[in-house]
Design a protein around this motif. Structure first.
Motif, PDB file in Angstrom:
ATOM      1  N   MET A  82      27.721  -8.630   3.667  1.00  0.00           N
ATOM      2  CA  MET A  82      28.196  -9.909   3.138  1.00  0.00           C
ATOM      3  C   MET A  82      29.635  -9.801   2.673  1.00  0.00           C
ATOM      4  N   ARG A  83      29.921  -8.714   1.972  1.00  0.00           N
ATOM      5  CA  ARG A  83      31.246  -8.568   1.384  1.00  0.00           C
ATOM      6  C   ARG A  83      32.327  -8.329   2.441  1.00  0.00           C
ATOM      7  N   HIS A  84      32.042  -7.378   3.350  1.00  0.00           N
ATOM      8  CA  HIS A  84      33.108  -6.951   4.274  1.00  0.00           C
ATOM      9  C   HIS A  84      33.157  -7.747   5.566  1.00  0.00           C
ATOM     10  N   GLU A  85      32.006  -8.260   6.032  1.00  0.00           N
ATOM     11  CA  GLU A  85      32.021  -8.867   7.357  1.00  0.00           C
ATOM     12  C   GLU A  85      31.748 -10.374   7.350  1.00  0.00           C
ATOM     13  N   ILE A  86      31.018 -10.861   6.354  1.00  0.00           N
ATOM     14  CA  ILE A  86      30.695 -12.305   6.379  1.00  0.00           C
ATOM     15  C   ILE A  86      31.649 -13.099   5.487  1.00  0.00           C
ATOM     16  N   ALA A  87      31.764 -12.702   4.226  1.00  0.00           N
ATOM     17  CA  ALA A  87      32.600 -13.473   3.282  1.00  0.00           C
ATOM     18  C   ALA A  87      34.024 -13.701   3.810  1.00  0.00           C
ATOM     19  N   PRO A  88      34.656 -12.721   4.463  1.00  0.00           N
ATOM     20  CA  PRO A  88      36.024 -12.982   4.932  1.00  0.00           C
ATOM     21  C   PRO A  88      36.127 -14.131   5.944  1.00  0.00           C
ATOM     22  N   THR A  89      34.992 -14.551   6.536  1.00  0.00           N
ATOM     23  CA  THR A  89      35.060 -15.676   7.475  1.00  0.00           C
ATOM     24  C   THR A  89      34.863 -17.014   6.749  1.00  0.00           C
ATOM     25  N   LEU A  90      34.748 -16.976   5.429  1.00  0.00           N
ATOM     26  CA  LEU A  90      34.358 -18.189   4.698  1.00  0.00           C
ATOM     27  C   LEU A  90      35.362 -18.594   3.624  1.00  0.00           C
ATOM     28  N   LYS A  91      36.605 -18.347   3.909  1.00  0.00           N
ATOM     29  CA  LYS A  91      37.629 -18.665   2.908  1.00  0.00           C
ATOM     30  C   LYS A  91      37.768 -20.180   2.721  1.00  0.00           C
ATOM     31  N   GLY A  92      38.171 -20.573   1.522  1.00  0.00           N
ATOM     32  CA  GLY A  92      38.633 -21.942   1.297  1.00  0.00           C
ATOM     33  C   GLY A  92      37.550 -22.990   1.188  1.00  0.00           C
ATOM     34  N   ILE A  93      36.359 -22.636   0.689  1.00  0.00           N
ATOM     35  CA  ILE A  93      35.357 -23.673   0.462  1.00  0.00           C
ATOM     36  C   ILE A  93      35.498 -24.134  -0.990  1.00  0.00           C
ATOM     37  N   PRO A  94      35.745 -25.430  -1.162  1.00  0.00           N
ATOM     38  CA  PRO A  94      36.003 -25.908  -2.526  1.00  0.00           C
ATOM     39  C   PRO A  94      34.838 -25.582  -3.459  1.00  0.00           C
ATOM     40  N   ASP A  95      35.144 -25.183  -4.653  1.00  0.00           N
ATOM     41  CA  ASP A  95      34.167 -24.973  -5.732  1.00  0.00           C
ATOM     42  C   ASP A  95      33.137 -23.880  -5.460  1.00  0.00           C
ATOM     43  N   VAL A  96      33.374 -23.010  -4.508  1.00  0.00           N
ATOM     44  CA  VAL A  96      32.382 -21.959  -4.284  1.00  0.00           C
ATOM     45  C   VAL A  96      33.057 -20.598  -4.460  1.00  0.00           C
ATOM     46  N   GLY A  97      32.553 -19.827  -5.418  1.00  0.00           N
ATOM     47  CA  GLY A  97      33.040 -18.461  -5.584  1.00  0.00           C
ATOM     48  C   GLY A  97      32.148 -17.551  -4.752  1.00  0.00           C
ATOM     49  N   LEU A  98      32.741 -16.890  -3.768  1.00  0.00           N
ATOM     50  CA  LEU A  98      31.922 -16.110  -2.836  1.00  0.00           C
ATOM     51  C   LEU A  98      31.241 -14.923  -3.507  1.00  0.00           C
ATOM     52  N   GLU A  99      31.946 -14.368  -4.482  1.00  0.00           N
ATOM     53  CA  GLU A  99      31.395 -13.212  -5.209  1.00  0.00           C
ATOM     54  C   GLU A  99      30.080 -13.608  -5.907  1.00  0.00           C
ATOM     55  N   GLY A 100      30.143 -14.711  -6.644  1.00  0.00           N
ATOM     56  CA  GLY A 100      28.966 -15.207  -7.359  1.00  0.00           C
ATOM     57  C   GLY A 100      27.871 -15.609  -6.387  1.00  0.00           C
ATOM     58  N   TYR A 101      28.259 -16.191  -5.284  1.00  0.00           N
ATOM     59  CA  TYR A 101      27.304 -16.648  -4.266  1.00  0.00           C
ATOM     60  C   TYR A 101      26.539 -15.444  -3.697  1.00  0.00           C
ATOM     61  N   ARG A 102      27.293 -14.363  -3.460  1.00  0.00           N
ATOM     62  CA  ARG A 102      26.676 -13.148  -2.918  1.00  0.00           C
ATOM     63  C   ARG A 102      25.694 -12.540  -3.931  1.00  0.00           C
ATOM     64  N   HIS A 103      26.138 -12.439  -5.178  1.00  0.00           N
ATOM     65  CA  HIS A 103      25.242 -11.866  -6.198  1.00  0.00           C
ATOM     66  C   HIS A 103      23.975 -12.703  -6.330  1.00  0.00           C
ATOM     67  N   ARG A 104      24.166 -14.018  -6.281  1.00  0.00           N
ATOM     68  CA  ARG A 104      23.005 -14.886  -6.455  1.00  0.00           C
ATOM     69  C   ARG A 104      22.015 -14.708  -5.302  1.00  0.00           C
ATOM     70  N   PHE A 105      22.558 -14.599  -4.080  1.00  0.00           N
ATOM     71  CA  PHE A 105      21.646 -14.402  -2.942  1.00  0.00           C
ATOM     72  C   PHE A 105      20.840 -13.110  -3.124  1.00  0.00           C
ATOM     73  N   LEU A 106      21.538 -12.046  -3.539  1.00  0.00           N
ATOM     74  CA  LEU A 106      20.826 -10.768  -3.714  1.00  0.00           C
ATOM     75  C   LEU A 106      19.750 -10.882  -4.791  1.00  0.00           C
ATOM     76  N   ALA A 107      20.029 -11.660  -5.824  1.00  0.00           N
ATOM     77  CA  ALA A 107      19.013 -11.857  -6.876  1.00  0.00           C
ATOM     78  C   ALA A 107      17.864 -12.713  -6.327  1.00  0.00           C
ATOM     79  N   ARG A 108      18.184 -13.708  -5.509  1.00  0.00           N
ATOM     80  CA  ARG A 108      17.145 -14.605  -4.990  1.00  0.00           C
ATOM     81  C   ARG A 108      16.146 -13.824  -4.120  1.00  0.00           C
ATOM     82  N   VAL A 109      16.661 -12.960  -3.263  1.00  0.00           N
ATOM     83  CA  VAL A 109      15.732 -12.243  -2.381  1.00  0.00           C
ATOM     84  C   VAL A 109      14.987 -11.127  -3.101  1.00  0.00           C
ATOM     85  N   ALA A 110      15.449 -10.801  -4.296  1.00  0.00           N
ATOM     86  CA  ALA A 110      14.760  -9.737  -5.050  1.00  0.00           C
ATOM     87  C   ALA A 110      13.608 -10.297  -5.889  1.00  0.00           C
TER      88      ALA A 110
END
Ligand code: CS2
Length: 534
Positions: free
Chosen positions: A339-367
């Motif tokens: 997510m960090r190295h290969e996916i997030a870099p393709t998702l720049k510039g989405i208003p109001d979305v912090g990718l770091e927080g989004y990634r952490h949240r996904f990892l918590a959701r699947v856990a």
């Protein structure tokens, strides 16, 4: 025998169970929903319930339609459409927590296969203003790589000749809209809530393509007057289990034949273009935007891509549920890195979305251990899911000449999974509408690999597999992708999942050849808008 959940028993439920905060007796149906599965009941139906409670606009009752199975209708009809939604997570001590709500937005359930004409009549009902869909990816009868309607699909072939008894969602929509137009009724909104990139545009082009074979004037009426908002939907909703039914009945004190369990998290981003009004879904936290494409991309790539990867790698390791797979340190680290190295870099510039927080949240959701989600459930229908979940990201990375090893490992895991056997030699069935062709493809790839010189075998195998156009499209012609896929598949085959995870974590990113100009131009747009004139 416990009493059944229904209008009569509703007032007697325990006080801590939330109930519809409006008068169900005054509901009128405004929505026809195709695909009344667990996801819809935990997402849009809940949002509609909350919207009606907040606005007291009771004109948005849902007529739910199951396309084939009678099971939901049989469970919900004796319950007057009522069902329980159980939101589950874990408390600080790791103990499961659960919040129950009885949802009242579904008024009635029909089975299209039993009486398709009744569904057409409902689409052509004066009060119907939205027809929404959660029919899963395969329900669109399209080619996954291009989004084009598959004219050889048996249901589409059937529906072209059977205007009164259509089987496919596309056939139901087009013939239902034809009736509406014939009767001089106003147009409506067709709202796809499935995990497809540009789900509204995709639905629109499929509906228009089918309509064009039927009636040109109808086609331009749909094109001019109906709207197809794109939307991003997000909530993890595993299939209900028997222990859920038992536990929920204990808490309710009445029997609910088909409750739904889900995570507490819900997200819904919708384009605000409704032909005939909409419920106040913002009451459930839905966001309305002019363009949902960036949010769809974000969710498909950063949630569904890793989710599928976890499912295939987990299933290969013989792990039954997603949270158990996510708890395995090398798998968790792999997801995080991908997510960090290969996916997030393709998702720049989405208003109001912090990718770091989004990634952490996904990892918590699947856990979430309170929500056992079978790896095999997410693994199904991979041929329909991979293009938007993983392959679009790979295309974009290739255009920039960027590392794709982890994404290639996720794709290789899908192909390896399709052999139908986990690390312990346990067999499992492949559930996929393209299981037949894909199984033949695997056999052809084996033959090609055996016929090649030993140092060419892995490459030959990957070439044959990536050459499967309905899934890989133009990617089968990309040498960098084939090389990456060959390397990951070979590691999986020879050394297994854990070794492959270790290897991608260890090796530095290989130097990638610069993307060549011809390649970049050759990438066709994924969806071709259908032009039908005025
Ligand atoms: C899952 C999704 O079954 C699957 O393929 O990846 O249903 C996923 O749980 C949802 O899209 C989350 O919003």
């Amino acid at each position: 025998m416990l009493e059944r959940l229904n209008t009569e028993s509703l007032p007697r439920l325990p006080a801590d169970v939330e109930k519809p905060a409006y008068d169900r007796g005054r509901l009128t149906p405004g929505i026809v929903h195709l695909g009344l599965g667990a996801f819809h009941r935990a997402h849009q139906a809940l949002a509609t319930d909350l919207a009606m409670a907040a606005s007291q606009d009771l004109s948005w009752g849902i007529l739910g339609v199951s396309l084939r199975s009678a099971a939901t209708r049989d469970a919900l009809t004796p319950q007057d459409g009522l069902y329980t939604l159980a939101l589950r997570d874990s408390g600080p001590d790791g103990e499961p927590r659960e919040q129950l709500r009885v949802v009242g937005a579904v008024q009635r359930v029909m089975v299209a296969e039993e009486d398709p004409n009744a569904v057409l009549e409902r689409i052509a009902y004066p009060q119907t203003r939205i027809v929404s869909l959660t029919i899963t990816e395969k329900g669109y009868c399209h080619e996954p790589a291009t989004g084009h309607l598959r004219w050889d699909d048996p249901d589409i072939l059937h529906d072209l000749d059977n205007p009164i008894r259509p089987r496919s969602a596309i056939g139901l929509l087009v013939y239902g809209l034809a009736l509406r137009r014939e009767r001089g009724l106003p147009p409506l909104t067709l709202l796809s809530c499935d995990n497809l990139q540009a789900n509204g545009d995709t639905l629109r082009s499929l509906v228009l393509a089918f309509a064009l074979r039927i009636d040109v004037a109808l086609t331009s009426w749909i094109d001019k007057h109906c709207t197809f908002p794109n939307s991003m939907v997000d909530r993890i909703v595993p299939a209900t289990r028997d222990d859920d039914r038992e536990r929920i009945a204990q808490r309710l004190g009445v029997q609910d034949a088909w409750p739904v369990v889900a995570e507490p998290y819900l997200n819904w981003v919708i384009e605000d273009k409704f032909a005939a009004g909409r419920p106040a879904w913002e009451a459930a936290g839905a966001t309305f935007v002019a363009n949902a494409a960036p949010y769809e991309r974000l969710k498909l790539r950063m949630v569904n891509g890793p989710h599928s990867a976890l499912a295939y790698l987990g299933a290969l390791l013989g792990i039954g549920t997603i949270h158990e797979a996510a708890a395995l340190p090398p798998l968790r680290a792999f997801l995080d890195d991908m997510m960090r190295h290969e996916i997030a870099p393709t998702l720049k510039g989405i208003p109001d979305v912090g990718l770091e927080g989004y990634r952490h949240r996904f990892l918590a959701r699947v856990a979430n251990p309170a929500l056992p989600h079978p790896t095999q459930q997410i693994a199904m229908d991979g041929s329909q899911k991979l293009p938007q979940r993983l392959l679009a990201t790979i295309r974009e990375r290739l255009r920039g000449g960027d590392d794709i090893r982890r994404l290639a490992l996720a794709v290789a895991a899908w192909l390896h999974y399709l052999r139908g056997e986990d690390v312990a030699g346990r067999r499992y069935p492949i559930q996929d509408p393209l299981a037949g062709p894909v199984t033949k493809l695997l056999a052809r790839a084996d033959v090609a690999a055996r016929a090649a010189a030993p140092n060419q075998a892995a490459h030959r195998r990957a070439m044959v597999l990536a050459g499967y156009r309905p899934v890989f499209g133009d990617l089968g012609k990309k040498p960098v992708f084939i090389a990456a896929l060959a390397a990951q598949l070979e590691t999986l085959r020879e050394h297994g999942v854990l070794h492959a995870l270790e290897a991608v974590a260890r090796e530095p990113a290989p130097a990638m050849p610069a993307p060549d100009a011809v390649d970049a131009v050759a990438v066709a747009p994924l969806r071709e808008p259908v032009s039908v004139g005025a």
